[in-house]
Design a protein around this motif. Structure first.
Motif, PDB file in Angstrom:
ATOM      1  N   ASP A 243     -92.074  49.778-113.186  1.00 49.17           N
ATOM      2  CA  ASP A 243     -91.646  48.461-113.667  1.00 49.17           C
ATOM      3  C   ASP A 243     -92.156  48.200-115.086  1.00 49.17           C
ATOM      4  N   VAL A 244     -93.390  48.581-115.351  1.00 48.16           N
ATOM      5  CA  VAL A 244     -93.962  48.345-116.683  1.00 48.16           C
ATOM      6  C   VAL A 244     -93.228  49.162-117.739  1.00 48.16           C
ATOM      7  N   ILE A 245     -92.937  50.416-117.438  1.00 53.56           N
ATOM      8  CA  ILE A 245     -92.220  51.265-118.395  1.00 53.56           C
ATOM      9  C   ILE A 245     -90.845  50.680-118.703  1.00 53.56           C
ATOM     10  N   ALA A 246     -90.201  50.116-117.692  1.00 57.80           N
ATOM     11  CA  ALA A 246     -88.881  49.520-117.906  1.00 57.80           C
ATOM     12  C   ALA A 246     -88.956  48.286-118.788  1.00 57.80           C
ATOM     13  N   ASP A 247     -90.099  47.596-118.774  1.00 57.99           N
ATOM     14  CA  ASP A 247     -90.258  46.356-119.547  1.00 57.99           C
ATOM     15  C   ASP A 247     -90.651  46.587-120.998  1.00 57.99           C
ATOM     16  N   VAL A 248     -91.411  47.652-121.260  1.00 59.29           N
ATOM     17  CA  VAL A 248     -91.985  47.856-122.590  1.00 59.29           C
ATOM     18  C   VAL A 248     -91.053  48.711-123.441  1.00 59.29           C
ATOM     19  N   SER A 249     -90.745  48.213-124.630  1.00 61.25           N
ATOM     20  CA  SER A 249     -89.929  48.996-125.562  1.00 61.25           C
ATOM     21  C   SER A 249     -90.851  49.686-126.558  1.00 61.25           C
ATOM     22  N   VAL A 250     -90.596  50.946-126.818  1.00 59.61           N
ATOM     23  CA  VAL A 250     -91.380  51.725-127.782  1.00 59.61           C
ATOM     24  C   VAL A 250     -90.440  52.253-128.855  1.00 59.61           C
ATOM     25  N   PRO A 251     -90.972  52.603-130.042  1.00 58.35           N
ATOM     26  CA  PRO A 251     -90.114  53.147-131.098  1.00 58.35           C
ATOM     27  C   PRO A 251     -89.395  54.419-130.660  1.00 58.35           C
ATOM     28  N   ASP A 252     -88.277  54.697-131.294  1.00 52.01           N
ATOM     29  CA  ASP A 252     -87.506  55.900-130.957  1.00 52.01           C
ATOM     30  C   ASP A 252     -88.319  57.169-131.177  1.00 52.01           C
ATOM     31  N   SER A 253     -89.307  57.099-132.078  1.00 51.65           N
ATOM     32  CA  SER A 253     -90.112  58.293-132.378  1.00 51.65           C
ATOM     33  C   SER A 253     -91.170  58.570-131.317  1.00 51.65           C
ATOM     34  N   VAL A 254     -91.283  57.689-130.335  1.00 47.65           N
ATOM     35  CA  VAL A 254     -92.285  57.845-129.275  1.00 47.65           C
ATOM     36  C   VAL A 254     -91.578  58.134-127.958  1.00 47.65           C
ATOM     37  N   SER A 255     -91.989  59.200-127.278  1.00 46.33           N
ATOM     38  CA  SER A 255     -91.441  59.524-125.958  1.00 46.33           C
ATOM     39  C   SER A 255     -92.468  59.180-124.881  1.00 46.33           C
ATOM     40  N   VAL A 256     -91.968  58.805-123.703  1.00 43.69           N
ATOM     41  CA  VAL A 256     -92.838  58.421-122.583  1.00 43.69           C
ATOM     42  C   VAL A 256     -92.608  59.390-121.424  1.00 43.69           C
ATOM     43  N   GLN A 257     -93.690  59.990-120.932  1.00 47.58           N
ATOM     44  CA  GLN A 257     -93.628  60.913-119.808  1.00 47.58           C
ATOM     45  C   GLN A 257     -94.405  60.336-118.629  1.00 47.58           C
ATOM     46  N   ILE A 258     -93.971  60.659-117.418  1.00 43.98           N
ATOM     47  CA  ILE A 258     -94.627  60.163-116.211  1.00 43.98           C
ATOM     48  C   ILE A 258     -95.104  61.354-115.386  1.00 43.98           C
ATOM     49  N   GLN A 259     -96.382  61.313-114.999  1.00 44.04           N
ATOM     50  CA  GLN A 259     -96.970  62.341-114.139  1.00 44.04           C
ATOM     51  C   GLN A 259     -97.754  61.635-113.041  1.00 44.04           C
ATOM     52  N   ALA A 285    -100.986  52.195-127.243  1.00 48.58           N
ATOM     53  CA  ALA A 285    -100.710  53.625-127.402  1.00 48.58           C
ATOM     54  C   ALA A 285     -99.598  53.842-128.418  1.00 48.58           C
ATOM     55  N   ALA A 286     -98.542  53.033-128.343  1.00 45.66           N
ATOM     56  CA  ALA A 286     -97.444  53.161-129.311  1.00 45.66           C
ATOM     57  C   ALA A 286     -97.925  52.839-130.724  1.00 45.66           C
ATOM     58  N   ASP A 287     -98.775  51.812-130.855  1.00 48.95           N
ATOM     59  CA  ASP A 287     -99.299  51.446-132.179  1.00 48.95           C
ATOM     60  C   ASP A 287    -100.163  52.548-132.769  1.00 48.95           C
ATOM     61  N   ALA A 288    -100.792  53.354-131.900  1.00 50.05           N
ATOM     62  CA  ALA A 288    -101.682  54.418-132.370  1.00 50.05           C
ATOM     63  C   ALA A 288    -100.915  55.624-132.899  1.00 50.05           C
ATOM     64  N   MET A 289     -99.580  55.598-132.795  1.00 53.14           N
ATOM     65  CA  MET A 289     -98.750  56.728-133.237  1.00 53.14           C
ATOM     66  C   MET A 289     -97.684  56.248-134.209  1.00 53.14           C
ATOM     67  N   PRO A 290     -98.068  55.824-135.404  1.00 49.30           N
ATOM     68  CA  PRO A 290     -97.082  55.306-136.357  1.00 49.30           C
ATOM     69  C   PRO A 290     -96.040  56.334-136.766  1.00 49.30           C
ATOM     70  N   ASP A 291     -96.385  57.605-136.667  1.00 43.46           N
ATOM     71  CA  ASP A 291     -95.439  58.663-137.036  1.00 43.46           C
ATOM     72  C   ASP A 291     -94.766  59.290-135.820  1.00 43.46           C
ATOM     73  N   GLY A 292     -94.939  58.680-134.666  1.00 48.33           N
ATOM     74  CA  GLY A 292     -94.324  59.210-133.458  1.00 48.33           C
ATOM     75  C   GLY A 292     -95.296  60.046-132.642  1.00 48.33           C
ATOM     76  N   GLY A 293     -94.894  60.356-131.401  1.00 46.44           N
ATOM     77  CA  GLY A 293     -95.739  61.148-130.513  1.00 46.44           C
ATOM     78  C   GLY A 293     -95.323  60.957-129.073  1.00 46.44           C
ATOM     79  N   THR A 294     -96.259  61.214-128.158  1.00 45.82           N
ATOM     80  CA  THR A 294     -95.954  61.173-126.730  1.00 45.82           C
ATOM     81  C   THR A 294     -96.970  60.303-126.006  1.00 45.82           C
ATOM     82  N   ILE A 295     -96.463  59.448-125.120  1.00 48.41           N
ATOM     83  CA  ILE A 295     -97.314  58.677-124.213  1.00 48.41           C
ATOM     84  C   ILE A 295     -97.094  59.230-122.808  1.00 48.41           C
ATOM     85  N   THR A 296     -98.183  59.553-122.132  1.00 52.16           N
ATOM     86  CA  THR A 296     -98.103  60.061-120.767  1.00 52.16           C
ATOM     87  C   THR A 296     -98.790  59.077-119.826  1.00 52.16           C
ATOM     88  N   LEU A 297     -98.088  58.655-118.782  1.00 59.00           N
ATOM     89  CA  LEU A 297     -98.692  57.844-117.736  1.00 59.00           C
ATOM     90  C   LEU A 297     -98.892  58.724-116.512  1.00 59.00           C
TER      91      LEU A 297
END
Length: 377
Positions: A243-259, A285-297
């Motif tokens: 539910d949280v992932i569906a609510d939060v929008s992140v920049p296109d340069s950031v990908s979100v992975q679930i494990q 986490a998104a703010d910590a990657m101004p140039d893009g990256g990956t967030i893993t939950l």
């Protein structure tokens, strides 16, 4: 040479922005410049030869002859050489505030007096508006101060902070810049010459914006210390993560992975409050990657806890900041009040959980949310 001087003097009088009025020792106007006729609404012929009292409302007109008479008899000047604020009267009987400076002009065996007049209506209006804003600001500050005192009392009672010094230092940091901006605009409005209505409005708007910023700081702090008690219930953490992932929008340069662990036990927490924690961590986490990256939950389980990890590949956090990162009003960001992680830590404490942080500069950061497991009776 004398003719040239006279031509120059006439040109200066004709082009002067301020009204210039020359009177004799009986108060009769000898000459006026164009700025005077424009300001008072009379033609030059209507003014020259008339007593300067024509341009004054009561009580100034009633006192003027007495000033001249006293000066002739005693030689003591009350207004000559000293500028002061008085009231002028136009031909249409309207009055206006003006600044008057009078100087004595010896001319052979005669004495003339030159008065320089400046309309200060805009300045007075600005001062009035500033006074009203100051009154409003004082009222709002008193109200917010009262709320802050109540918040401090709650902090002491709940034991949420080791010392009030941390809070007062953070508040001072957050409101010092807007207060300085208010002070600068107030000084400008009080002292500016030839203040235009547009410039007045610009500074009044600036004051209002800065006061709003101060209010936001106080409101955020009040909300923090008044965090409601959690309503503990059985919570499926994996569903909460989705539910949280569906609510939060992140920049296109950031990908979100679930494990997530498929057999994850149920946690005993307030789902709404834990959702706030995860939202804060995802945004950070998104703010910590101004140039893009990956967030893993990731989610896993221990003997007594359900653990949710938010992992980013961002810039990392220095050790000196990690030790203070959950303090209220402490932030490593250029903007922001530093309450997100403080709120998250407070929520987890109320839910009998806690937050752990690991970080490596240039590699990334892991925030681990530890939640109490629900055990069937």
């Amino acid at each position: 040479m004398q003719n040239q001087d006279q031509v120059l003097l006439a040109a200066l009088l004709r082009t002067a922005v301020d009204a210039i009025i020359v009177i004799n020792d009986r108060g009769i106007m000898q000459s006026v410049n164009p700025a005077t006729t424009k300001l008072f609404g009379y033609d030059e012929a209507e003014m020259v030869g008339e007593n300067v009292k024509l341009l004054m409302p009561s009580p100034y007109r009633d006192e003027h002859d007495g000033y001249l008479r006293s000066y002739h008899e005693t030689g003591r000047a009350k207004i000559i050489g000293i500028g002061r604020e008085v009231t002028g009267k136009r031909k249409d009987e309207t009055t206006f505030p003006m600044h008057l400076a009078v100087s004595e002009v010896p001319l052979g065996d005669k004495k003339l007096f030159a008065g320089i007049v400046r309309d200060i209506s805009d300045l007075k209006n600005a001062q009035q508006q500033l006074s009203e804003i100051n009154d409003q600001l004082e009222h709002r500050v008193r109200k917010r101060t009262s709320e802050l005192h109540a918040a401090q009392a709650e902090l002491l009672k709940a034991g949420k902070l080791a010392t009030l010094g941390q809070v007062s230092g953070g508040i001072a940091h957050e409101i010092r810049n807007p207060l300085n901006a208010v002070r600068t605009s107030a000084y400008y409005l009080r002292n500016a010459r030839n203040l235009t209505p547009a410039k007045t409005l610009e500074h009044l708007d600036r004051i209002d914006r800065q006061v709003s910023l101060i209010e936001k700081v106080i409101t955020a702090l009040s909300d923090f210390v008044r965090l409601p008690e959690p309503r503990l219930t059985k919570c499926n953490v994996n569903e909460l993560i989705a539910d949280v992932i569906a609510d939060v929008s992140v920049p296109d340069s950031v990908s979100v992975q679930i494990q997530v662990a498929t057999d994850l036990p149920i946690a005993m927490v307030d789902p709404n409050q834990i959702s706030i924690v995860l939202h804060n961590l995802l945004r950070n986490a998104a703010d910590a990657m101004p140039d893009g990256g990956t967030i893993t939950l990731a989610s896993n389980v221990t003997d007594t806890e359900v653990v949710v990890e938010v992992i980013d590949t961002g810039v990392g956090i220095e050790d000196e900041h990690i030790r203070r990162i959950t303090e209220p009003l402490y932030s490593t960001k250029a903007q922001g009040m530093g309450l997100g992680l403080a709120v998250s830590a407070a929520i987890l404490d109320k839910n009998h959980g806690h937050l752990e942080v690991e970080s490596q500069l240039g590699v990334g950061t892991t925030f681990a949310v530890h939640l109490p497991r629900h055990f069937r009776a």
